[in-house]
Design an enzyme around this catalytic site. Sequence first.
Site, PDB file in Angstrom:
ATOM      1  N   GLY A  27     -31.526  23.449  78.601  1.00 32.11           N
ATOM      2  CA  GLY A  27     -32.309  22.377  79.202  1.00 32.11           C
ATOM      3  C   GLY A  27     -33.469  21.995  78.303  1.00 32.11           C
ATOM      4  O   GLY A  27     -33.860  22.756  77.412  1.00 32.11           O
ATOM      5  N   CYS A  64     -29.619  29.423  75.890  1.00 34.61           N
ATOM      6  CA  CYS A  64     -30.797  28.703  75.406  1.00 34.61           C
ATOM      7  C   CYS A  64     -31.921  28.742  76.448  1.00 34.61           C
ATOM      8  O   CYS A  64     -32.547  29.780  76.631  1.00 34.61           O
ATOM      9  CB  CYS A  64     -30.412  27.269  75.028  1.00 34.61           C
ATOM     10  SG  CYS A  64     -31.637  26.443  73.983  1.00 34.61           S
ATOM     11  N   TYR A  65     -32.180  27.658  77.169  1.00 37.68           N
ATOM     12  CA  TYR A  65     -33.201  27.700  78.223  1.00 37.68           C
ATOM     13  C   TYR A  65     -32.869  28.785  79.241  1.00 37.68           C
ATOM     14  O   TYR A  65     -33.767  29.443  79.781  1.00 37.68           O
ATOM     15  CB  TYR A  65     -33.296  26.340  78.915  1.00 37.68           C
ATOM     16  CG  TYR A  65     -34.348  26.273  80.003  1.00 37.68           C
ATOM     17  CD1 TYR A  65     -35.654  25.907  79.703  1.00 37.68           C
ATOM     18  CD2 TYR A  65     -34.040  26.582  81.330  1.00 37.68           C
ATOM     19  CE1 TYR A  65     -36.633  25.845  80.697  1.00 37.68           C
ATOM     20  CE2 TYR A  65     -35.003  26.532  82.320  1.00 37.68           C
ATOM     21  CZ  TYR A  65     -36.295  26.158  81.999  1.00 37.68           C
ATOM     22  OH  TYR A  65     -37.254  26.110  82.991  1.00 37.68           O
ATOM     23  N   HIS A  78     -25.768  27.961  71.239  1.00 40.58           N
ATOM     24  CA  HIS A  78     -24.872  27.249  72.166  1.00 40.58           C
ATOM     25  C   HIS A  78     -23.407  27.554  71.832  1.00 40.58           C
ATOM     26  O   HIS A  78     -22.856  27.022  70.866  1.00 40.58           O
ATOM     27  CB  HIS A  78     -25.120  25.744  72.087  1.00 40.58           C
ATOM     28  CG  HIS A  78     -26.406  25.318  72.697  1.00 40.58           C
ATOM     29  ND1 HIS A  78     -26.518  24.928  74.011  1.00 40.58           N
ATOM     30  CD2 HIS A  78     -27.658  25.259  72.172  1.00 40.58           C
ATOM     31  CE1 HIS A  78     -27.782  24.622  74.274  1.00 40.58           C
ATOM     32  NE2 HIS A  78     -28.499  24.817  73.179  1.00 40.58           N
ATOM     33  N   GLU A 116     -20.873  26.650  73.590  1.00 40.79           N
ATOM     34  CA  GLU A 116     -20.001  25.613  74.142  1.00 40.79           C
ATOM     35  C   GLU A 116     -19.711  24.478  73.176  1.00 40.79           C
ATOM     36  O   GLU A 116     -18.826  23.654  73.431  1.00 40.79           O
ATOM     37  CB  GLU A 116     -20.600  25.050  75.439  1.00 40.79           C
ATOM     38  CG  GLU A 116     -21.854  24.206  75.272  1.00 40.79           C
ATOM     39  CD  GLU A 116     -23.141  25.012  75.279  1.00 40.79           C
ATOM     40  OE1 GLU A 116     -24.194  24.428  75.602  1.00 40.79           O
ATOM     41  OE2 GLU A 116     -23.109  26.220  74.959  1.00 40.79           O
ATOM     42  N   SER A 142      -7.112   0.167  90.380  1.00 41.62           N
ATOM     43  CA  SER A 142      -7.611  -0.682  89.300  1.00 41.62           C
ATOM     44  C   SER A 142      -6.641  -0.768  88.128  1.00 41.62           C
ATOM     45  O   SER A 142      -6.722  -1.698  87.328  1.00 41.62           O
ATOM     46  CB  SER A 142      -8.955  -0.134  88.799  1.00 41.62           C
ATOM     47  OG  SER A 142      -8.759   1.090  88.124  1.00 41.62           O
ATOM     48  N   GLY A 143      -5.746   0.218  88.017  1.00 42.92           N
ATOM     49  CA  GLY A 143      -4.877   0.273  86.854  1.00 42.92           C
ATOM     50  C   GLY A 143      -5.408   1.212  85.791  1.00 42.92           C
ATOM     51  O   GLY A 143      -4.747   1.468  84.786  1.00 42.92           O
ATOM     52  N   GLY A 144      -6.610   1.755  86.009  1.00 42.13           N
ATOM     53  CA  GLY A 144      -7.132   2.771  85.109  1.00 42.13           C
ATOM     54  C   GLY A 144      -6.486   4.114  85.401  1.00 42.13           C
ATOM     55  O   GLY A 144      -5.791   4.289  86.407  1.00 42.13           O
ATOM     56  N   VAL A 145      -6.723   5.071  84.535  1.00 43.67           N
ATOM     57  CA  VAL A 145      -6.083   6.383  84.668  1.00 43.67           C
ATOM     58  C   VAL A 145      -6.461   7.056  85.985  1.00 43.67           C
ATOM     59  O   VAL A 145      -5.603   7.597  86.688  1.00 43.67           O
ATOM     60  CB  VAL A 145      -6.474   7.298  83.482  1.00 43.67           C
ATOM     61  CG1 VAL A 145      -5.856   8.683  83.655  1.00 43.67           C
ATOM     62  CG2 VAL A 145      -6.040   6.685  82.168  1.00 43.67           C
ATOM     63  N   ASP A 146      -7.750   7.030  86.335  1.00 42.94           N
ATOM     64  CA  ASP A 146      -8.221   7.778  87.500  1.00 42.94           C
ATOM     65  C   ASP A 146      -7.602   7.279  88.796  1.00 42.94           C
ATOM     66  O   ASP A 146      -7.082   8.066  89.603  1.00 42.94           O
ATOM     67  CB  ASP A 146      -9.752   7.710  87.593  1.00 42.94           C
ATOM     68  CG  ASP A 146     -10.436   8.271  86.364  1.00 42.94           C
ATOM     69  OD1 ASP A 146      -9.802   9.105  85.683  1.00 42.94           O
ATOM     70  OD2 ASP A 146     -11.572   7.887  86.074  1.00 42.94           O
ATOM     71  N   SER A 147      -7.638   5.965  89.020  1.00 37.09           N
ATOM     72  CA  SER A 147      -7.078   5.440  90.270  1.00 37.09           C
ATOM     73  C   SER A 147      -5.553   5.540  90.275  1.00 37.09           C
ATOM     74  O   SER A 147      -4.935   5.736  91.321  1.00 37.09           O
ATOM     75  CB  SER A 147      -7.519   3.990  90.506  1.00 37.09           C
ATOM     76  OG  SER A 147      -6.969   3.115  89.538  1.00 37.09           O
ATOM     77  N   SER A 148      -4.931   5.440  89.095  1.00 35.98           N
ATOM     78  CA  SER A 148      -3.470   5.544  89.006  1.00 35.98           C
ATOM     79  C   SER A 148      -2.998   6.950  89.365  1.00 35.98           C
ATOM     80  O   SER A 148      -2.041   7.132  90.124  1.00 35.98           O
ATOM     81  CB  SER A 148      -2.998   5.181  87.593  1.00 35.98           C
ATOM     82  OG  SER A 148      -3.343   3.846  87.269  1.00 35.98           O
ATOM     83  N   LYS A 151     -11.771  14.319  82.642  1.00 34.48           N
ATOM     84  CA  LYS A 151     -10.790  13.304  82.256  1.00 34.48           C
ATOM     85  C   LYS A 151      -9.529  13.907  81.643  1.00 34.48           C
ATOM     86  O   LYS A 151      -8.410  13.471  81.961  1.00 34.48           O
ATOM     87  CB  LYS A 151     -11.437  12.322  81.267  1.00 34.48           C
ATOM     88  CG  LYS A 151     -10.510  11.213  80.784  1.00 34.48           C
ATOM     89  CD  LYS A 151     -10.154  10.237  81.894  1.00 34.48           C
ATOM     90  CE  LYS A 151     -11.320   9.292  82.148  1.00 34.48           C
ATOM     91  NZ  LYS A 151     -10.959   8.225  83.105  1.00 34.48           N
TER      92      LYS A 151
END
Length: 515
Positions: free
Chosen positions: A57, A84-85, A171, A173, A225-231, A371
């Site tokens: 942070g 870290c923090y 870090h 990650e 919408s035709g995007g990946v998420d809604s599809s 994603k």
Amino acid sequence: MDVPEKSIVILDFGSQYTQLIARCIRELNVYSIIVRFNTSAEILKSLNPSGIIFSGGPASVYGETAPTIDHEILNLNIPILGICYGLQLIVHILGGNVDSSSNREFGHAELSINETSPLLHKLGEKQNVWMSHSDKVLSIPPEFESIAETENTKHAAIANNDKKIYGIQFHPEVAHTPCGMDLLHNFVFSVCKCIENWSMSSFIETTVVNIQSKVKNDKVILGLSGGVDSSVTALLLQKAIGENLICVFVNNGLLRSGEPEYIKDVFGNRFLLNLHIEDATDRFLEKLKGVTEPESKRKIIGHKFIEVFDEVAGQYNNVRYLAQGTTYPDVIESVSINDNPSAVIKSHHNVGGLPEEMELDLIEPLRTLFKDEVREVGRQLGLPKELNLRQPFPGPGLAVRIIGEVEKEGLDVLRKADKVVHDEMIKAEFYYKVWQSFAVLLPVRSVGVMGDERTYENAIALRIVESSDGMTADWARLPYELLSKISNRIINEVHGINRVCYDISSKPPGTIEWE
């Protein structure tokens, strides 16, 4: 909050890398979840995690407004790793000393390791790690030992092996720490005793059962919408409830070339979804007349979408649920985490903003996924590659790729130019190698010569970027031949354009989209 057994909970202190920590844990096939830094010990205990990670942070632990934890968390007998923090906070609370340092560490550092701790087991004596800190641990708490150091930082890693509380200044990650995944593997499996029980196939099975149990015989409406998420959301829901899913696709006139026809073919004809297509082009363009400010465009489009969607939903009976393709980054980025020092990055159309009068309960089956995980679910459900690996497209559509007022003529020009970009990137096999590639219509006219005539026409900017998650990005170093072909085709085929420019700015300081 439903959390699978043998999971890791991450307390977020505002680090820009918190999501990376969660993704790294999931890559180990262990479920991870991000919660507010001030989540109580009682709530954390109820989640029954196998381990807890404190993120980094931007604050200083000795500052008056420094974020801190419920101190009882340190007494839960659950393994803890501070990064870290997170390291500095553990030291500060337990009686060590943290202060500002005249020798800051940003970037690569060489770590000298004492392998006696299970956290650093088999990492070797020397490792390159990535640092990002200006404060420094000067002394460690009682019952702790230093297990690694750098030239600048004596306490680069500390351990209390009996209580299984660890802290590291670097870090793990980020990709710049090559041994990072090995360290996290040690913490997750050797220290926390987790098991590999998180996969997308198990997620699909569990989610389908949960949806069926919740929805029963009611109907669910989804804005497709035709995007990946809604599809992917649509296919998950279809698998769970079949024809009780109603998908609504709103053509707002701000879409890519051929989009309505494509959606009808894929979801109506191939997947046989219960699909309603609503053409509201004129209504959106009328509302956008004279509007040039980017945020105003977004709000107008969002409100008009909800209005149209609400009207369509009213045509169906027994609809009790509204489904959305909300993903985990949407949730994290759109909500200020209750005094969390991290800022709200942007507003997402999937999170919040729904009218109360709709009175529909939400179903968000992808709410816990990143994603890349969503795309894996899509692959397993049979979503075509060209849709599953589709590049992100903004919710407000081409309206935020036209700088200035949105008009039909400009949309037609941009659509044609954007299709050239898409087609050439596909042909050159670069489309799936970059994060996004698109055209932007600029409110700039310049002199040109076409044939023997002088022209005074608009310019197109090409925005093609590489990124792993959209949070940072850099412009793509494409072959000159490909850029030349895209430029030549746009100028020759798209009337009204006589100049093509290439955007070579990174994010930050710029953004991927222009508006």
